[in-house]
Design an enzyme around this catalytic site. Sequence first.
Site, PDB file in Angstrom:
ATOM      1  N   ASP A 106      -0.569  31.882   1.936  1.00 50.41           N
ATOM      2  CA  ASP A 106      -1.981  32.245   1.901  1.00 50.41           C
ATOM      3  C   ASP A 106      -2.643  31.872   3.222  1.00 50.41           C
ATOM      4  O   ASP A 106      -1.970  31.634   4.223  1.00 50.41           O
ATOM      5  CB  ASP A 106      -2.670  31.567   0.711  1.00 50.41           C
ATOM      6  CG  ASP A 106      -2.462  30.049   0.711  1.00 50.41           C
ATOM      7  OD1 ASP A 106      -2.077  29.491   1.765  1.00 50.41           O
ATOM      8  OD2 ASP A 106      -2.684  29.412  -0.332  1.00 50.41           O
TER       9      ASP A 106
ATOM     10  N   ASP B  67      14.409  37.334  -5.942  1.00 53.22           N
ATOM     11  CA  ASP B  67      13.747  37.705  -4.692  1.00 53.22           C
ATOM     12  C   ASP B  67      12.655  38.726  -4.991  1.00 53.22           C
ATOM     13  O   ASP B  67      12.853  39.933  -4.850  1.00 53.22           O
ATOM     14  CB  ASP B  67      14.776  38.265  -3.704  1.00 53.22           C
ATOM     15  CG  ASP B  67      14.175  38.549  -2.336  1.00 53.22           C
ATOM     16  OD1 ASP B  67      13.052  38.079  -2.077  1.00 53.22           O
ATOM     17  OD2 ASP B  67      14.837  39.239  -1.533  1.00 53.22           O
TER      18      ASP B  67
ATOM     19  N   GLU C 162       7.888  31.366  -2.103  1.00 51.65           N
ATOM     20  CA  GLU C 162       6.811  31.081  -1.151  1.00 51.65           C
ATOM     21  C   GLU C 162       7.222  29.934  -0.234  1.00 51.65           C
ATOM     22  O   GLU C 162       7.642  28.883  -0.698  1.00 51.65           O
ATOM     23  CB  GLU C 162       5.511  30.723  -1.871  1.00 51.65           C
ATOM     24  CG  GLU C 162       4.347  30.523  -0.909  1.00 51.65           C
ATOM     25  CD  GLU C 162       3.008  30.377  -1.619  1.00 51.65           C
ATOM     26  OE1 GLU C 162       1.969  30.554  -0.966  1.00 51.65           O
ATOM     27  OE2 GLU C 162       3.002  30.084  -2.838  1.00 51.65           O
TER      28      GLU C 162
END
Length: 515
Positions: free
Chosen positions: A100, A480, A489
Site C-alpha cells: 500500500d 499466487d 504481500e
Amino acid sequence: MVAKPRSRCCCCSVFIGVIILIAIIIAVIFTIRHRSNHSDDDGSNVKNYANALKIAMQFFDIQKSGKLENNEISWRGDSGLKDGSEASIDLSKGLYDAGDHMKFGFPMAFTATVLSWSILEYGDQMASLNLLDHAKDSLKWTTDFLINAHPSPNVLYIQVGDPVTDHKCWDRPETMTRKRTLTKIDTKTPGTEVAAETAAAMAAASLVFKESDTKYSSTLLKHAKQLFDFADNNRGSYSVNIPEVQSYYNSTGYGDELLWAASWLYHATEDQTYLDFVSENGEEFGNFGSPSWFSWDNKLPGTHILLSRLTFFKKGLSGSKGLQGFKETAEAVMCGLIPSSPTATSSRTDGGLIWVSEWNALQHPVSSAFLATLYSDYMLTSGVKELSCSDQSFKPSDLRKFARSQADYMLGKNPEKMSYLVGYGEKYPEFVHHRGASIPADATTGCKDGFKWLNSDEPNPNVAYGALVGGPFLNDTFIDARNNSMQNEPSTYNSALVVGLLSSLVTTSSSVESF
C-alpha cells in the site's frame, strides 16, 4: 648370527613407516573430503546467495517515497512530496510499508535498525559485491525521514496516511491525490515502543555513518538519546493510547523496545548508563529463560543476541552477572533452532521451514536464520567451539546449517519449488499484492477504478524485484493471487532481514569484534 635380527628390525621399521605413511595419506584424504564437504555445504551456494542479495536490495528502491534521486526503477517516480505539510515538516522521504502507500513509523524504524545491524556486521561482504553504498543509501533515505519525524525532543510523528482511507484505493503512489493525515506521539499521548524503536534505529545508524559522515552520525545519535529519554520518561503503549493502530501494527508491549534501544545506545556511546539500564530492567522486561521469535513487534531475541555479543568480545563483560540472563536466553533461542537439538522447536513445516504465523509466515524463519548466523559467527570469531543444549553439544556450523536451510527454502528448495524472493530463480510469485507493481506505469488510473488491476487475471506488468512475499501455509502450500495479502504481500522489514541473512551467507564465517 647377529645379522638376521638386524634385518628383521629393518623390515619392521620399513613396515611401520609404510603404515604411518598410509595413515597420514588417509588422514589427509579425510581432511580434504571433510573440508570439501563443508565447502559444499557452505560454499557451493555462495554465488546463489550473492545473486539473491543483489536482487533483494532492489526492493528498497521500489518502496521509496519522495523526490527520487538516481532512480533506476523504470515504473517508479516521485510521490508523497507533500507528506508532512500539515505539520510544516518534510516527511516526503521514507519507505512505503508494504503493498500500500502507508508510512508506518514503527516497522519502518525496525527496518532501519535491522538494516544498520546488517551493514555493521556484514558491510565488508556487501562491499565485495558493490552493494554497500546501495545499502547505506537505502538506510539514509529512511533515517532522513525519521529525523524529520522528530521535530522536538518529546514529539514523534509515527504515521503518514490514514490506513482506512488508503485501503479504499488501488492506485500508483505517483498518482494518489487524497489527504495524507499525520499521527504523532507526545507526552500527552505516549508511545514508548515506537519512540524506543526509533531510538534504536538512530543509534544503530549512527554507527554506520560514524566514519563516512561524522556530522550526520552525531545528528542521529542526538536524536537517539532524546528519543530514548522520551520513551523511558513517558511510558505508555501506543496501541493503547492510539487504538486505531491495533488493526495494523498492534504492539504487545514496550519493555523489549526499551531494552533494545538501550543496548544499541550502549554500543553507540559506551556510556555505562545504558548498560546499567539493561541490567536493572532485565528481570522485568527480558523474559529470561523463555525463547521467543524476533519480529517487528518482539525485539527480545535480537536484544539477547546483541547483548551476548558483548560477552564474546568486550573485555570485562564475559562473566557479567547483569548480562547472564541475556546470554543464557540467547543460547536457549539458538538451541531451539537446531533441528537435532533436544530443545528444538516443533514450529516447523514438513518442508523444514520455521513456521509461527499464517500472516507473513517468512518473517520468523528469516529473522531466526539471521540471528543464527550472527551467533555462529560470534562463536567462531571468539574461538568458542561448542553450544550446550541440555545434554548435547553443537558447533557453530550447526547454526549455520540451519540458517542455510531457511535461506534455501526461501529461494526455492521447498515443496512448491518456488522462490519467494521475487525476481530470483525461474519460478516466483507473479501476482504480488503490490499496487505499484500491478498497475502499468502509463495507466491513467484513479483511486477507485484502479481496482480493476487488483482483480486482473494477468500477471503484474511490473516486477517488484527483491520483494519477499508473506510465504507458505503450514502445509507448505502457496496461492499466487493478488488478493491474497496474507501470503503474497511483501514488506520492507522482511527485506531488511533478508539482506542481513544473505549478506552473512555470501562468504566464510567471520565477525567484526566491535562496531
